[in-house]
Design a protein around this motif. Structure first.
Motif, PDB file in Angstrom:
ATOM      1  N   THR A  14       0.977  -1.136  -0.006  1.00  0.00           N
ATOM      2  CA  THR A  14       0.002  -0.007  -0.009  1.00  0.00           C
ATOM      3  C   THR A  14       0.865   1.125   0.098  1.00  0.00           C
ATOM      4  O   THR A  14       1.977   1.241   0.622  1.00  0.00           O
ATOM      5  N   PHE A  15       0.398   2.126  -0.898  1.00  0.00           N
ATOM      6  CA  PHE A  15       1.275   3.668  -0.885  1.00  0.00           C
ATOM      7  C   PHE A  15       0.681   4.514  -0.474  1.00  0.00           C
ATOM      8  O   PHE A  15      -0.656   4.817  -0.748  1.00  0.00           O
ATOM      9  N   ASP A  16       0.956   5.328   0.427  1.00  0.00           N
ATOM     10  CA  ASP A  16       0.296   6.717   0.840  1.00  0.00           C
ATOM     11  C   ASP A  16       0.684   7.520  -0.234  1.00  0.00           C
ATOM     12  O   ASP A  16       1.737   8.110  -0.422  1.00  0.00           O
ATOM     13  N   VAL A  17      -0.432   8.210  -0.942  1.00  0.00           N
ATOM     14  CA  VAL A  17      -0.396   9.176  -1.820  1.00  0.00           C
ATOM     15  C   VAL A  17      -1.175  10.255  -1.302  1.00  0.00           C
ATOM     16  O   VAL A  17      -1.589  11.094  -2.233  1.00  0.00           O
ATOM     17  N   PRO A  20       0.161  16.966   0.952  1.00  0.00           N
ATOM     18  CA  PRO A  20       0.849  17.343   2.048  1.00  0.00           C
ATOM     19  C   PRO A  20      -0.075  17.826   3.306  1.00  0.00           C
ATOM     20  O   PRO A  20      -1.315  17.957   3.085  1.00  0.00           O
ATOM     21  N   TRP A  21       0.433  17.598   4.421  1.00  0.00           N
ATOM     22  CA  TRP A  21      -0.456  17.577   5.949  1.00  0.00           C
ATOM     23  C   TRP A  21      -1.272  18.947   5.956  1.00  0.00           C
ATOM     24  O   TRP A  21      -2.390  19.042   6.079  1.00  0.00           O
ATOM     25  N   LEU A  22      -0.349  20.208   5.347  1.00  0.00           N
ATOM     26  CA  LEU A  22      -1.022  21.401   5.594  1.00  0.00           C
ATOM     27  C   LEU A  22      -2.325  21.522   4.431  1.00  0.00           C
ATOM     28  O   LEU A  22      -3.398  22.108   4.669  1.00  0.00           O
ATOM     29  N   ASN A  23      -1.802  21.195   3.276  1.00  0.00           N
ATOM     30  CA  ASN A  23      -3.205  20.826   2.233  1.00  0.00           C
ATOM     31  C   ASN A  23      -4.254  20.069   2.807  1.00  0.00           C
ATOM     32  O   ASN A  23      -5.527  20.424   2.584  1.00  0.00           O
ATOM     33  N   ARG A  24      -3.960  19.151   3.315  1.00  0.00           N
ATOM     34  CA  ARG A  24      -5.319  18.286   3.901  1.00  0.00           C
ATOM     35  C   ARG A  24      -6.280  18.933   4.974  1.00  0.00           C
ATOM     36  O   ARG A  24      -7.201  18.818   4.950  1.00  0.00           O
ATOM     37  N   VAL A  25      -5.232  19.896   5.860  1.00  0.00           N
ATOM     38  CA  VAL A  25      -6.054  20.324   6.936  1.00  0.00           C
ATOM     39  C   VAL A  25      -6.974  21.722   6.364  1.00  0.00           C
ATOM     40  O   VAL A  25      -8.044  21.708   6.519  1.00  0.00           O
ATOM     41  N   VAL A  26      -6.158  22.415   5.449  1.00  0.00           N
ATOM     42  CA  VAL A  26      -7.044  23.431   4.666  1.00  0.00           C
ATOM     43  C   VAL A  26      -7.943  23.261   3.731  1.00  0.00           C
ATOM     44  O   VAL A  26      -9.136  23.836   4.144  1.00  0.00           O
ATOM     45  N   GLU A  27      -7.854  22.210   3.130  1.00  0.00           N
ATOM     46  CA  GLU A  27      -8.775  21.655   2.112  1.00  0.00           C
ATOM     47  C   GLU A  27      -9.805  20.672   2.689  1.00  0.00           C
ATOM     48  O   GLU A  27     -10.833  20.185   2.280  1.00  0.00           O
ATOM     49  N   ARG A  31      -6.479  11.279   4.234  1.00  0.00           N
ATOM     50  CA  ARG A  31      -5.332  10.686   3.666  1.00  0.00           C
ATOM     51  C   ARG A  31      -5.925   9.624   2.585  1.00  0.00           C
ATOM     52  O   ARG A  31      -6.914   9.261   2.837  1.00  0.00           O
ATOM     53  N   GLN A  32      -5.111   9.575   1.627  1.00  0.00           N
ATOM     54  CA  GLN A  32      -5.363   8.570   0.753  1.00  0.00           C
ATOM     55  C   GLN A  32      -4.381   7.720   0.328  1.00  0.00           C
ATOM     56  O   GLN A  32      -3.165   7.763   0.486  1.00  0.00           O
ATOM     57  N   PHE A  33      -4.726   6.205   0.180  1.00  0.00           N
ATOM     58  CA  PHE A  33      -3.702   5.043  -0.098  1.00  0.00           C
ATOM     59  C   PHE A  33      -4.202   4.334  -1.378  1.00  0.00           C
ATOM     60  O   PHE A  33      -5.414   4.302  -1.749  1.00  0.00           O
ATOM     61  N   VAL A  34      -3.155   3.832  -2.055  1.00  0.00           N
ATOM     62  CA  VAL A  34      -3.545   2.954  -3.218  1.00  0.00           C
ATOM     63  C   VAL A  34      -2.844   1.698  -2.955  1.00  0.00           C
ATOM     64  O   VAL A  34      -1.684   1.493  -2.347  1.00  0.00           O
ATOM     65  N   HIS A  35      -3.867   0.550  -3.057  1.00  0.00           N
ATOM     66  CA  HIS A  35      -3.327  -0.817  -2.725  1.00  0.00           C
ATOM     67  C   HIS A  35      -2.934  -1.276  -4.040  1.00  0.00           C
ATOM     68  O   HIS A  35      -3.544  -2.071  -4.928  1.00  0.00           O
ATOM     69  N   ALA A  36      -1.650  -1.009  -4.366  1.00  0.00           N
ATOM     70  CA  ALA A  36      -0.950  -1.566  -5.384  1.00  0.00           C
ATOM     71  C   ALA A  36      -0.853  -3.038  -5.836  1.00  0.00           C
ATOM     72  O   ALA A  36      -1.141  -3.460  -6.839  1.00  0.00           O
ATOM     73  N   VAL A  37      -0.811  -3.686  -4.523  1.00  0.00           N
ATOM     74  CA  VAL A  37      -0.798  -5.310  -4.699  1.00  0.00           C
ATOM     75  C   VAL A  37      -1.624  -5.478  -3.587  1.00  0.00           C
ATOM     76  O   VAL A  37      -1.355  -5.143  -2.546  1.00  0.00           O
ATOM     77  N   ASP A  38      -2.519  -6.409  -3.755  1.00  0.00           N
ATOM     78  CA  ASP A  38      -3.414  -6.684  -3.007  1.00  0.00           C
ATOM     79  C   ASP A  38      -3.620  -8.258  -2.671  1.00  0.00           C
ATOM     80  O   ASP A  38      -4.398  -8.850  -3.239  1.00  0.00           O
TER      81      ASP A  38
END
Length: 331
Positions: A14-17, A20-27, A31-38
């Motif tokens: 799983t990759f954390d995509v 940035p923290w400040l963008n997430r707080v303002v907007e 958090r978003q994750f991609v399960h590249a291999v599952d």
């Protein structure tokens, strides 16, 4: 039946995509994750070739990097010769294991240092692992490796830009063979090459496999290439294996609807008149994959169960398939 050389159990990455923290707080975005291999599982016997196929972004190259230790798995494990690679690579035996497994990368233009001569490129694994400390012996070994891939020992004094794409990939193969590995991970090694050159490189790899009893994991999106080199084929879709079968069985009697769709996309030169299922839809957004079976929005055989339950990879009709429709006999 001998134990497999490579065994993969419930492998996930799983990759954390996230932004940035400040963008997430303002907007106010999560958090978003991609399960590249599952949850991928398979085994490769000594001297055999397993090919992984699927559309771009399905997780093939991530599996390749997990196997050689370039990525650490989020879950599951890779076992090489009966031992977990994660533990061995972290121990004193890690260098010995790295000598036994090597990787051939996709782009022969990007994977060779343009400032180094071919002799330095191929000799780097020999220096790194301390296999040949004498410069004369290294030079002789580089010449032997170049000859083994169809090039001349005189090519050792040239730079990568003086070679064609196919010749550069031969240099990459020679570098991978320098430590006398048992297992090669080939990440689309011919996709950047012309068709005629592809055939030469593939034939070279098959010859080397016979001579040295090499074991291959072959990553490709080209089913014609897979048909030429593989013993077994695993079909991946959105990070999961949907079908795993011997090559002859998969090409003659594909079970999963996605496998059938991939095979139907190959031009029919013989004009057999067989009914063909056109490729439908697009790969879903991996940040927001569909529930249940990931393929159900594109599947002509999907029903309510497919949208709710994720099918496990299980033995059906003599192969490994993850499909409710096949299990229930609707196909």
């Amino acid at each position: 039946m001998s134990a497999p050389l490579v065994e993969v159990r419930d492998l996930s990455k799983t990759f954390d995509v996230s932004a940035p923290w400040l963008n997430r707080v303002v907007e106010r975005k999560p958090r978003q994750f991609v399960h590249a291999v599952d949850g991928v599982s398979f085994a490769i016997e000594r001297g055999r070739t397993l090919a992984l196929v699927g559309e771009s972004g399905c997780g093939k190259s991530t599996v390749a990097r997990l196997l050689v230790g370039l990525y650490e798995p989020t879950r599951g494990e890779v076992r090489f010769d009966g031992r977990p690679t994660r533990e061995v690579l972290a121990s004193r035996e890690g260098r010995a294991l790295r000598r036994r497994m090597q990787m051939i990368f996709q782009d022969p233009y990007a994977s060779l240092n343009p400032r180094w001569k071919v002799e330095d490129i191929i000799a780097e694994p020999l220096r790194e692992h301390g296999l040949l400390k004498d410069a004369t012996a290294r030079r002789q070994r580089v010449g032997e490796l170049l000859q083994s891939v169809g090039l001349s020992p005189a090519d050792a004094g040239k730079y990568p830009h003086q070679f064609s794409g196919g010749q550069r990939q031969r240099i990459s193969i020679a570098r991978a063979l320098a430590t006398q590995p048992e297992f090669l991970v080939c990440d689309e090694p011919t996709s950047a090459l012309d068709v005629s050159v592809q055939a030469q490189v593939l034939n070279l790899m098959k010859d080397l496999q016979r001579e040295r009893q090499l074991t291959y994991l072959f990553i490709s999106h080209n089913l014609a290439v897979v048909h030429h080199v593989a013993d077994e084929v695993g079909v991946m879709y959105l990070g999961r294996l949907v079908e795993l079968a011997p090559k002859r069985e998969l090409f003659a009697r594909p079970q999963h609807p996605y496998t059938r769709m991939l095979l139907d996309a190959i031009p029919d030169i013989r004009m057999t008149g067989r009914a063909r299922t056109p490729v439908q839809g697009e790969v879903p957004n991996p940040l927001d994959p569909p529930g249940g079976c990931a393929f159900h929005p594109r599947c002509p055989h999907a029903n309510g169960r497919c949208a709710r339950e994720r099918p496990p990879l299980q033995a059906l009709r003599g192969v490994q398939v993850a499909c409710h429709a096949v299990e229930e006999g609707r196909i």
